[in-house]
Motif scaffolding. Structure first.
Motif, PDB file in Angstrom:
ATOM      1  N   ARG A  40     -10.583 -26.575  58.676  1.00 16.03           N
ATOM      2  CA  ARG A  40      -9.755 -26.725  59.731  1.00 16.03           C
ATOM      3  C   ARG A  40      -8.938 -27.611  59.728  1.00 16.03           C
ATOM      4  N   VAL A  41      -9.120 -28.512  58.993  1.00 17.94           N
ATOM      5  CA  VAL A  41      -8.380 -29.281  58.406  1.00 17.94           C
ATOM      6  C   VAL A  41      -7.538 -29.100  57.093  1.00 17.94           C
ATOM      7  N   ALA A  42      -7.833 -28.234  56.279  1.00 13.89           N
ATOM      8  CA  ALA A  42      -7.514 -27.954  55.042  1.00 13.89           C
ATOM      9  C   ALA A  42      -6.788 -26.689  54.941  1.00 13.89           C
ATOM     10  N   ALA A  43      -7.286 -25.770  56.106  1.00  7.41           N
ATOM     11  CA  ALA A  43      -6.315 -24.543  56.243  1.00  7.41           C
ATOM     12  C   ALA A  43      -5.246 -25.751  56.606  1.00  7.41           C
ATOM     13  N   ALA A  44      -5.087 -26.326  57.774  1.00  5.88           N
ATOM     14  CA  ALA A  44      -3.930 -26.665  58.365  1.00  5.88           C
ATOM     15  C   ALA A  44      -3.097 -27.027  57.305  1.00  5.88           C
ATOM     16  N   ARG A  45      -3.151 -28.108  56.911  1.00  6.29           N
ATOM     17  CA  ARG A  45      -2.692 -28.902  55.704  1.00  6.29           C
ATOM     18  C   ARG A  45      -1.673 -28.228  55.005  1.00  6.29           C
ATOM     19  N   GLU A  46      -2.181 -26.311  54.556  1.00 10.22           N
ATOM     20  CA  GLU A  46      -1.444 -25.816  53.478  1.00 10.22           C
ATOM     21  C   GLU A  46      -0.465 -25.036  54.755  1.00 10.22           C
ATOM     22  N   TRP A  47      -0.905 -24.578  55.611  1.00  5.18           N
ATOM     23  CA  TRP A  47      -0.278 -23.799  56.697  1.00  5.18           C
ATOM     24  C   TRP A  47       1.440 -24.249  57.122  1.00  5.18           C
ATOM     25  N   ASN A  48       0.633 -25.166  57.512  1.00  5.32           N
ATOM     26  CA  ASN A  48       1.768 -26.637  58.184  1.00  5.32           C
ATOM     27  C   ASN A  48       3.542 -27.033  56.226  1.00  5.32           C
ATOM     28  N   ARG A  49       2.464 -27.336  55.446  1.00  2.00           N
ATOM     29  CA  ARG A  49       3.333 -27.154  54.032  1.00  2.00           C
ATOM     30  C   ARG A  49       4.117 -26.331  53.536  1.00  2.00           C
ATOM     31  N   TRP A  50       3.662 -24.606  53.926  1.00  2.00           N
ATOM     32  CA  TRP A  50       4.873 -24.403  53.759  1.00  2.00           C
ATOM     33  C   TRP A  50       6.035 -23.903  54.724  1.00  2.00           C
ATOM     34  N   ASP A  51       5.491 -23.869  56.168  1.00  3.53           N
ATOM     35  CA  ASP A  51       6.593 -24.585  57.045  1.00  3.53           C
ATOM     36  C   ASP A  51       7.931 -25.822  56.588  1.00  3.53           C
ATOM     37  N   LEU A  52       7.216 -26.879  56.436  1.00  7.37           N
ATOM     38  CA  LEU A  52       8.215 -28.022  56.369  1.00  7.37           C
ATOM     39  C   LEU A  52       8.908 -27.622  54.465  1.00  7.37           C
ATOM     40  N   SER A  53       7.930 -27.190  53.857  1.00  9.04           N
ATOM     41  CA  SER A  53       9.089 -26.550  52.763  1.00  9.04           C
ATOM     42  C   SER A  53      10.257 -25.673  52.871  1.00  9.04           C
ATOM     43  N   ILE A  54      10.128 -25.800  53.979  1.00 11.28           N
ATOM     44  CA  ILE A  54      11.489 -24.688  53.923  1.00 11.28           C
ATOM     45  C   ILE A  54      12.351 -25.171  55.167  1.00 11.28           C
ATOM     46  N   GLY A  55      11.900 -25.852  55.995  1.00  6.34           N
ATOM     47  CA  GLY A  55      12.444 -26.670  56.598  1.00  6.34           C
ATOM     48  C   GLY A  55      13.996 -26.826  57.071  1.00  6.34           C
ATOM     49  N   SER A  56      13.956 -27.282  56.070  1.00  8.04           N
ATOM     50  CA  SER A  56      15.811 -28.241  55.817  1.00  8.04           C
ATOM     51  C   SER A  56      16.555 -28.380  54.081  1.00  8.04           C
ATOM     52  N   LEU A  57      17.576 -28.212  53.742  1.00  5.85           N
ATOM     53  CA  LEU A  57      17.383 -28.001  52.617  1.00  5.85           C
ATOM     54  C   LEU A  57      17.141 -29.099  51.302  1.00  5.85           C
ATOM     55  N   THR A  58      17.005 -30.286  52.000  1.00  6.74           N
ATOM     56  CA  THR A  58      16.374 -30.800  51.232  1.00  6.74           C
ATOM     57  C   THR A  58      15.028 -31.418  51.333  1.00  6.74           C
ATOM     58  N   THR A  59      13.825 -31.935  51.146  1.00  8.49           N
ATOM     59  CA  THR A  59      13.132 -32.503  50.793  1.00  8.49           C
ATOM     60  C   THR A  59      12.940 -33.653  49.980  1.00  8.49           C
TER      61      THR A  59
END
Length: 321
Positions: free
Chosen positions: A191-210
């Protein structure tokens, strides 16, 4: 402008809303002020005191709450008895519990904008004004933009490849379904491993710069797992809405009398800006504020400034109450 400073909440509590769920809520600002309810994003996000920064504490009575299965609401994460109609009904239950005749302002961003619009359509007589940003109405074309073949995935191909590659090749034809299996697995590490990758995608595209700070929430299991589980749960069930339901003529007609401010980052990779435009065209009492040089997150400087200005504007208006 950094926003307003609030003292500790003048009230907080737990509201039972089903046989399973209890909602954690907090109230800030002026107990006799204009009531505003803050609807957080997600599904699976939560509130924090910093969310009060948009609201003048001398004028507003600020109500924050964590939606079912998230934050300090109990239990978390929990997908049973957790649907979009449940969440809309919860907002009304909280209003009644707090003896608030009407919300002067219903504020919601991203998934919070979905709930704000649905709530206003369900209870138009108790919503005086709306402020919505990063507009999301759950349409298939919006989901295709976010996690499908025609939008953000073509602009962030390397981040999307990382997201896809968490699954074995034979499972990549149904990303949401097979992530969901892992997110609801009996094995904690899965569960934890899947959550990290699921959320990584969200955070990757949430703002113009990371930067490194962008991805720090991935280390917070108390945020990461509920956020991913609930987001996938809602996605798997098409958010319990008909495709295009919010923007249907008969549903927009229910809220055409409500003054609304719509704020949208011009380069939002999570929620396609065309939805904000279509919403604005359907609501004659709305004003649409485009934020140039901004993506999805409200923390980008241009967006934050306009949100503060918009909340001050709504505070200054009576809107015929």
């Amino acid at each position: 402008m950094n926003g307003y400073e609030h003292s500790d909440p003048f009230d907080e509590g737990m509201l039972p809303v089903s046989s399973i769920h209890r909602l954690h809520y907090e109230q800030y600002g002026n107990p006799d002020g204009k009531p505003v309810v803050y609807l957080h994003g997600g599904p699976g996000g939560h509130t924090q005191k910093s969310n009060t920064a948009y609201f003048n504490p001398d004028i507003y009575r600020v109500v924050l709450f964590d939606q079912r299965g998230t934050g300090k609401s109990q239990p978390a994460p929990e997908i049973r008895e957790n649907t979009t109609p449940n969440l809309v009904a919860d907002i009304e239950a909280l209003r009644v519990h707090l003896n608030i005749p009407k919300w002067h302002l219903v504020y919601g961003g991203s998934w919070g904008s979905t709930l704000a619009l649905l709530y206003a359509q369900a209870y138009p007589d108790v919503v005086v004004s709306l402020l919505v940003l990063g507009i999301f109405t759950t349409r298939k074309l919006e989901m295709d933009w976010f996690r499908g073949p025609i939008g953000a995935t073509t602009i962030f191909p390397e981040a999307f490849e990382t997201f896809v590659n968490h699954l074995p090749p034979e499972e990549r034809g149904d990303l949401t379904g097979n992530y969901y299996k892992r997110l609801t697995s009996d094995d904690h590490a899965t569960r934890v491993a899947a959550a990290r990758e699921w959320n990584r995608w969200d955070l990757s595209i949430g703002s113009l710069t990371t930067n490194e700070e962008t991805f720090r929430p991935l280390d917070d299991e108390a945020w990461s797992v509920p956020h991913a589980v609930l987001e996938a749960h809602y996605g798997m069930n098409d958010f319990w809405l008909e495709d295009g339901q919010i923007l249907k003529e008969e549903n927009l007609a229910k809220i055409r009398h409500i003054p609304a401010t719509i704020i949208q980052g011009r380069y939002d990779m999570v929620c396609p800006p065309r939805t904000a435009w279509e919403l604005h065209k359907g609501l004659p009492k709305s004003r649409l504020i485009w934020i140039p040089g901004a993506g999805h997150t409200p923390q980008e400087p241009g967006t934050r400034m306009k949100l503060l200005e918009a909340c001050d504007y709504h505070a200054s208006q009576d809107f015929g109450m």
